[in-house]
Design a protein around this motif. Sequence first.
Motif, PDB file in Angstrom:
ATOM      1  N   MET A   1       1.735  -6.678 -15.271  1.00  0.00           N
ATOM      2  CA  MET A   1       1.832  -5.746 -14.146  1.00  0.00           C
ATOM      3  C   MET A   1       0.566  -5.794 -13.296  1.00  0.00           C
ATOM      4  O   MET A   1      -0.538  -5.824 -13.821  1.00  0.00           O
ATOM      5  N   ILE A   2       0.740  -5.790 -11.991  1.00  0.00           N
ATOM      6  CA  ILE A   2      -0.372  -5.740 -11.046  1.00  0.00           C
ATOM      7  C   ILE A   2      -0.339  -4.429 -10.266  1.00  0.00           C
ATOM      8  O   ILE A   2      -1.350  -3.974  -9.747  1.00  0.00           O
ATOM      9  N   ALA A   3       0.844  -3.809 -10.171  1.00  0.00           N
ATOM     10  CA  ALA A   3       0.995  -2.577  -9.398  1.00  0.00           C
ATOM     11  C   ALA A   3       2.028  -1.674 -10.068  1.00  0.00           C
ATOM     12  O   ALA A   3       2.968  -2.148 -10.697  1.00  0.00           O
ATOM     13  N   GLY A   4       1.840  -0.365  -9.888  1.00  0.00           N
ATOM     14  CA  GLY A   4       2.708   0.626 -10.518  1.00  0.00           C
ATOM     15  C   GLY A   4       4.047   0.806  -9.824  1.00  0.00           C
ATOM     16  O   GLY A   4       4.506  -0.040  -9.051  1.00  0.00           O
ATOM     17  N   ASN A   5       4.661   1.946 -10.085  1.00  0.00           N
ATOM     18  CA  ASN A   5       5.998   2.259  -9.592  1.00  0.00           C
ATOM     19  C   ASN A   5       6.017   2.650  -8.118  1.00  0.00           C
ATOM     20  O   ASN A   5       5.014   3.051  -7.547  1.00  0.00           O
ATOM     21  N   VAL A   6       7.184   2.557  -7.523  1.00  0.00           N
ATOM     22  CA  VAL A   6       7.505   3.046  -6.187  1.00  0.00           C
ATOM     23  C   VAL A   6       6.638   2.407  -5.099  1.00  0.00           C
ATOM     24  O   VAL A   6       6.228   3.048  -4.149  1.00  0.00           O
ATOM     25  N   GLY A   7       6.353   1.129  -5.243  1.00  0.00           N
ATOM     26  CA  GLY A   7       5.583   0.413  -4.238  1.00  0.00           C
ATOM     27  C   GLY A   7       6.376   0.207  -2.957  1.00  0.00           C
ATOM     28  O   GLY A   7       7.585  -0.003  -2.991  1.00  0.00           O
ATOM     29  N   LEU A   8       5.703   0.299  -1.828  1.00  0.00           N
ATOM     30  CA  LEU A   8       6.272   0.103  -0.495  1.00  0.00           C
ATOM     31  C   LEU A   8       7.438   1.044  -0.212  1.00  0.00           C
ATOM     32  O   LEU A   8       8.327   0.725   0.575  1.00  0.00           O
ATOM     33  N   TYR A   9       7.409   2.210  -0.809  1.00  0.00           N
ATOM     34  CA  TYR A   9       8.456   3.207  -0.569  1.00  0.00           C
ATOM     35  C   TYR A   9       8.478   3.590   0.910  1.00  0.00           C
ATOM     36  O   TYR A   9       7.462   3.957   1.485  1.00  0.00           O
ATOM     37  N   GLY A  10       9.610   3.468   1.537  1.00  0.00           N
ATOM     38  CA  GLY A  10       9.761   3.876   2.925  1.00  0.00           C
ATOM     39  C   GLY A  10       9.011   3.011   3.923  1.00  0.00           C
ATOM     40  O   GLY A  10       8.754   3.443   5.049  1.00  0.00           O
ATOM     41  N   ALA A  11       8.658   1.810   3.535  1.00  0.00           N
ATOM     42  CA  ALA A  11       7.940   0.915   4.452  1.00  0.00           C
ATOM     43  C   ALA A  11       8.817   0.576   5.648  1.00  0.00           C
ATOM     44  O   ALA A  11      10.023   0.386   5.517  1.00  0.00           O
ATOM     45  N   THR A  12       8.193   0.492   6.810  1.00  0.00           N
ATOM     46  CA  THR A  12       8.949   0.178   8.033  1.00  0.00           C
ATOM     47  C   THR A  12       8.554  -1.154   8.649  1.00  0.00           C
ATOM     48  O   THR A  12       9.310  -1.727   9.425  1.00  0.00           O
ATOM     49  N   ALA A  13       7.357  -1.655   8.327  1.00  0.00           N
ATOM     50  CA  ALA A  13       6.894  -2.930   8.871  1.00  0.00           C
ATOM     51  C   ALA A  13       5.688  -3.375   8.059  1.00  0.00           C
ATOM     52  O   ALA A  13       5.091  -2.595   7.327  1.00  0.00           O
ATOM     53  N   GLY A  14       5.327  -4.637   8.177  1.00  0.00           N
ATOM     54  CA  GLY A  14       4.150  -5.157   7.491  1.00  0.00           C
ATOM     55  C   GLY A  14       4.518  -6.070   6.339  1.00  0.00           C
ATOM     56  O   GLY A  14       5.681  -6.460   6.170  1.00  0.00           O
ATOM     57  N   HIS A  15       3.497  -6.387   5.533  1.00  0.00           N
ATOM     58  CA  HIS A  15       3.666  -7.329   4.431  1.00  0.00           C
ATOM     59  C   HIS A  15       2.976  -6.823   3.180  1.00  0.00           C
ATOM     60  O   HIS A  15       1.879  -6.269   3.256  1.00  0.00           O
ATOM     61  N   GLY A  16       3.609  -7.052   2.039  1.00  0.00           N
ATOM     62  CA  GLY A  16       3.013  -6.757   0.740  1.00  0.00           C
ATOM     63  C   GLY A  16       3.084  -8.006  -0.125  1.00  0.00           C
ATOM     64  O   GLY A  16       4.166  -8.588  -0.304  1.00  0.00           O
ATOM     65  N   PHE A  17       1.936  -8.449  -0.622  1.00  0.00           N
ATOM     66  CA  PHE A  17       1.864  -9.638  -1.474  1.00  0.00           C
ATOM     67  C   PHE A  17       1.247  -9.238  -2.812  1.00  0.00           C
ATOM     68  O   PHE A  17       0.113  -8.765  -2.853  1.00  0.00           O
ATOM     69  N   PHE A  18       1.995  -9.428  -3.898  1.00  0.00           N
ATOM     70  CA  PHE A  18       1.568  -8.979  -5.212  1.00  0.00           C
ATOM     71  C   PHE A  18       1.604 -10.149  -6.186  1.00  0.00           C
ATOM     72  O   PHE A  18       2.684 -10.645  -6.511  1.00  0.00           O
ATOM     73  N   ARG A  19       0.442 -10.589  -6.647  1.00  0.00           N
ATOM     74  CA  ARG A  19       0.384 -11.694  -7.612  1.00  0.00           C
ATOM     75  C   ARG A  19       0.483 -11.107  -9.021  1.00  0.00           C
ATOM     76  O   ARG A  19      -0.503 -10.865  -9.701  1.00  0.00           O
ATOM     77  N   GLY A  20       1.701 -10.849  -9.417  1.00  0.00           N
ATOM     78  CA  GLY A  20       2.013 -10.242 -10.701  1.00  0.00           C
ATOM     79  C   GLY A  20       3.267  -9.397 -10.551  1.00  0.00           C
ATOM     80  O   GLY A  20       3.900  -9.363  -9.497  1.00  0.00           O
ATOM     81  N   LYS A  21       3.625  -8.706 -11.622  1.00  0.00           N
ATOM     82  CA  LYS A  21       4.806  -7.845 -11.594  1.00  0.00           C
ATOM     83  C   LYS A  21       4.456  -6.488 -11.007  1.00  0.00           C
ATOM     84  O   LYS A  21       3.321  -6.035 -11.083  1.00  0.00           O
ATOM     85  N   VAL A  22       5.472  -5.851 -10.438  1.00  0.00           N
ATOM     86  CA  VAL A  22       5.327  -4.503  -9.901  1.00  0.00           C
ATOM     87  C   VAL A  22       6.279  -3.575 -10.662  1.00  0.00           C
ATOM     88  O   VAL A  22       7.220  -4.032 -11.307  1.00  0.00           O
ATOM     89  N   GLY A  23       6.036  -2.287 -10.558  1.00  0.00           N
ATOM     90  CA  GLY A  23       6.823  -1.310 -11.308  1.00  0.00           C
ATOM     91  C   GLY A  23       8.216  -1.089 -10.752  1.00  0.00           C
ATOM     92  O   GLY A  23       8.687  -1.788  -9.856  1.00  0.00           O
ATOM     93  N   GLU A  24       8.840  -0.066 -11.276  1.00  0.00           N
ATOM     94  CA  GLU A  24      10.212   0.257 -10.897  1.00  0.00           C
ATOM     95  C   GLU A  24      10.289   0.870  -9.505  1.00  0.00           C
ATOM     96  O   GLU A  24       9.305   1.325  -8.960  1.00  0.00           O
ATOM     97  N   ARG A  25      11.498   0.855  -8.946  1.00  0.00           N
ATOM     98  CA  ARG A  25      11.790   1.419  -7.625  1.00  0.00           C
ATOM     99  C   ARG A  25      10.940   0.785  -6.530  1.00  0.00           C
ATOM    100  O   ARG A  25      10.498   1.437  -5.597  1.00  0.00           O
ATOM    101  N   PHE A  26      10.731  -0.506  -6.633  1.00  0.00           N
ATOM    102  CA  PHE A  26       9.948  -1.259  -5.653  1.00  0.00           C
ATOM    103  C   PHE A  26      10.755  -1.433  -4.373  1.00  0.00           C
ATOM    104  O   PHE A  26      11.915  -1.802  -4.399  1.00  0.00           O
TER     105      PHE A  26
END
Length: 172
Positions: free
Chosen positions: A130-155
Amino acid sequence: LRVTSRERPIGDLPATFLKGAGADTIQLEYDITNVDRSFGTMTSYYISRAYGDKGIKKPGIEDPVEACALNVTVKGSAGQSCGAFLAPGFCINVVGDMNDYQGKGLSGGVLIARPQQGALDKGFVANENMIAGNVGLYGATAGHGFFRGKVGERFCVRNSGAIAVCEGVGDH
Protein backbone atom coordinates in the motif's frame (compact mmCIF):
# COMPACT_ATOMS: atom_id res chain seq x y z
CA LEU A 1 8.67 25.85 16.67
CA ARG A 2 6.88 23.54 14.27
CA VAL A 3 5.40 25.01 11.12
CA THR A 4 2.08 23.34 10.38
CA SER A 5 1.10 22.10 6.98
CA ARG A 6 -1.53 24.86 6.77
CA GLU A 7 1.30 27.42 6.70
CA ARG A 8 3.39 25.67 4.05
CA PRO A 9 4.14 26.29 1.23
CA ILE A 10 2.23 29.60 1.31
CA GLY A 11 4.91 31.35 3.36
CA ASP A 12 7.67 30.25 0.99
CA LEU A 13 6.05 31.62 -2.17
CA PRO A 14 6.91 35.07 -3.51
CA ALA A 15 4.19 37.61 -2.63
CA THR A 16 3.84 38.48 -6.32
CA PHE A 17 3.06 34.84 -7.10
CA LEU A 18 0.10 34.82 -4.73
CA LYS A 19 -1.19 38.08 -6.23
CA GLY A 20 -1.47 36.65 -9.74
CA ALA A 21 1.74 38.11 -11.16
CA GLY A 22 3.03 34.69 -12.13
CA ALA A 23 6.52 33.32 -11.74
CA ASP A 24 8.94 30.82 -13.14
CA THR A 25 8.60 27.25 -11.98
CA ILE A 26 8.93 27.06 -8.21
CA GLN A 27 10.39 23.92 -6.59
CA LEU A 28 9.97 23.41 -2.82
CA GLU A 29 10.78 20.49 -0.54
CA TYR A 30 9.61 19.62 2.98
CA ASP A 31 9.48 16.77 5.42
CA ILE A 32 5.95 15.67 6.30
CA THR A 33 4.34 13.54 9.01
CA ASN A 34 0.88 12.07 9.40
CA VAL A 35 -0.19 14.98 11.63
CA ASP A 36 0.20 17.27 8.60
CA ARG A 37 -3.38 17.12 7.36
CA SER A 38 -4.75 18.79 4.23
CA PHE A 39 -1.28 19.64 2.96
CA GLY A 40 -1.52 21.97 -0.02
CA THR A 41 -5.19 22.85 0.39
CA MET A 42 -4.76 26.44 1.55
CA THR A 43 -2.11 27.02 -1.13
CA SER A 44 -4.63 25.82 -3.72
CA TYR A 45 -7.11 28.32 -2.32
CA TYR A 46 -4.65 31.18 -2.78
CA ILE A 47 -3.80 29.98 -6.29
CA SER A 48 -7.47 29.88 -7.28
CA ARG A 49 -8.10 33.27 -5.71
CA ALA A 50 -5.19 34.86 -7.62
CA TYR A 51 -5.44 32.98 -10.94
CA GLY A 52 -9.04 31.74 -11.15
CA ASP A 53 -10.08 28.28 -12.24
CA LYS A 54 -7.24 28.04 -14.79
CA GLY A 55 -4.73 27.95 -11.94
CA ILE A 56 -1.02 28.22 -12.67
CA LYS A 57 -0.73 25.56 -15.33
CA LYS A 58 1.85 26.40 -18.00
CA PRO A 59 0.16 26.79 -21.39
CA GLY A 60 0.97 24.53 -24.31
CA ILE A 61 2.61 21.73 -22.31
CA GLU A 62 1.00 18.29 -22.60
CA ASP A 63 2.83 16.49 -19.77
CA PRO A 64 0.76 17.13 -16.61
CA VAL A 65 3.80 17.24 -14.32
CA GLU A 66 5.89 19.47 -16.61
CA ALA A 67 2.92 21.83 -16.93
CA CYS A 68 2.96 22.60 -13.19
CA ALA A 69 4.40 25.95 -12.15
CA LEU A 70 4.50 24.93 -8.47
CA ASN A 71 6.17 21.61 -7.64
CA VAL A 72 6.35 20.57 -3.99
CA THR A 73 8.09 17.39 -2.87
CA VAL A 74 7.32 16.09 0.61
CA LYS A 75 9.15 13.21 2.27
CA GLY A 76 7.56 11.00 4.90
CA SER A 77 3.98 9.97 5.69
CA ALA A 78 1.43 12.53 4.53
CA GLY A 79 -1.59 13.03 6.76
CA GLN A 80 -5.25 12.80 5.85
CA SER A 81 -6.50 14.78 2.83
CA CYS A 82 -3.07 15.54 1.39
CA GLY A 83 -3.60 17.39 -1.88
CA ALA A 84 -7.30 18.03 -1.30
CA PHE A 85 -8.77 20.39 -3.92
CA LEU A 86 -5.38 20.68 -5.64
CA ALA A 87 -5.44 23.58 -8.12
CA PRO A 88 -4.30 23.35 -11.76
CA GLY A 89 -0.55 23.82 -12.11
CA PHE A 90 0.18 22.66 -8.54
CA CYS A 91 1.99 19.31 -8.16
CA ILE A 92 2.58 17.52 -4.87
CA ASN A 93 5.06 14.64 -5.01
CA VAL A 94 4.94 12.48 -1.88
CA VAL A 95 8.04 10.35 -1.35
CA GLY A 96 6.74 7.98 1.29
CA ASP A 97 3.07 7.17 1.80
CA MET A 98 -0.29 8.86 2.31
CA ASN A 99 -3.25 8.52 4.66
CA ASP A 100 -6.93 8.46 3.64
CA TYR A 101 -8.73 10.97 1.41
CA GLN A 102 -5.63 11.86 -0.60
CA GLY A 103 -6.52 14.13 -3.51
CA LYS A 104 -10.10 14.62 -2.30
CA GLY A 105 -11.86 16.95 -4.72
CA LEU A 106 -8.79 17.10 -6.97
CA SER A 107 -9.42 20.16 -9.12
CA GLY A 108 -6.77 20.07 -11.83
CA GLY A 109 -3.53 19.58 -9.94
CA VAL A 110 -1.18 16.59 -9.92
CA LEU A 111 -0.73 14.27 -6.94
CA ILE A 112 2.10 11.72 -6.98
CA ALA A 113 2.97 9.08 -4.39
CA ARG A 114 6.01 6.83 -4.56
CA PRO A 115 8.05 4.80 -2.07
CA GLN A 116 11.29 6.13 -0.66
CA GLN A 117 14.35 4.99 -2.59
CA GLY A 118 15.82 3.39 0.54
CA ALA A 119 12.80 1.09 0.82
CA LEU A 120 13.10 0.07 -2.84
CA ASP A 121 16.82 -0.59 -2.38
CA LYS A 122 15.96 -2.96 0.51
CA GLY A 123 13.56 -5.00 -1.63
CA PHE A 124 10.27 -3.16 -1.14
CA VAL A 125 8.00 -4.26 -4.00
CA ALA A 126 5.74 -1.32 -4.81
CA ASN A 127 3.01 -3.23 -6.62
CA GLU A 128 2.57 -5.58 -3.63
CA ASN A 129 2.29 -2.89 -0.95
CA MET A 130 0.00 0.00 0.00
CA ILE A 131 1.16 3.52 -0.85
CA ALA A 132 -2.08 5.38 -0.05
CA GLY A 133 -5.10 4.86 2.20
CA ASN A 134 -8.83 4.68 1.53
CA VAL A 135 -11.11 7.02 -0.43
CA GLY A 136 -8.41 8.51 -2.65
CA LEU A 137 -9.46 11.09 -5.26
CA TYR A 138 -12.99 11.16 -3.86
CA GLY A 139 -15.06 13.62 -5.87
CA ALA A 140 -12.17 14.61 -8.13
CA THR A 141 -13.20 16.75 -11.08
CA ALA A 142 -9.91 17.24 -12.96
CA GLY A 143 -6.19 16.58 -12.68
CA HIS A 144 -3.96 13.54 -12.33
CA GLY A 145 -3.10 11.08 -9.58
CA PHE A 146 -0.09 8.77 -9.94
CA PHE A 147 0.45 6.13 -7.25
CA ARG A 148 3.42 3.75 -7.38
CA GLY A 149 1.86 1.04 -5.25
CA LYS A 150 -1.58 -0.09 -4.15
CA VAL A 151 -4.27 2.26 -2.90
CA GLY A 152 -7.06 1.60 -0.42
CA GLU A 153 -10.73 0.94 -0.89
CA ARG A 154 -13.26 3.27 -2.53
CA PHE A 155 -10.60 4.73 -4.83
CA CYS A 156 -11.92 7.35 -7.29
CA VAL A 157 -15.48 7.22 -5.97
CA ARG A 158 -17.50 10.03 -7.58
CA ASN A 159 -14.61 10.87 -9.88
CA SER A 160 -15.91 13.03 -12.70
CA GLY A 161 -12.84 13.88 -14.72
CA ALA A 162 -9.52 13.15 -13.02
CA ILE A 163 -7.10 10.60 -14.44
CA ALA A 164 -5.63 8.09 -12.01
CA VAL A 165 -2.91 5.45 -12.28
CA CYS A 166 -2.13 2.99 -9.48
CA GLU A 167 -0.81 -0.56 -9.12
CA GLY A 168 -3.81 -2.09 -7.38
CA VAL A 169 -6.85 -1.15 -5.29
CA GLY A 170 -8.75 -2.47 -2.27
CA ASP A 171 -11.90 -4.56 -2.56
CA HIS A 172 -14.22 -1.74 -3.59
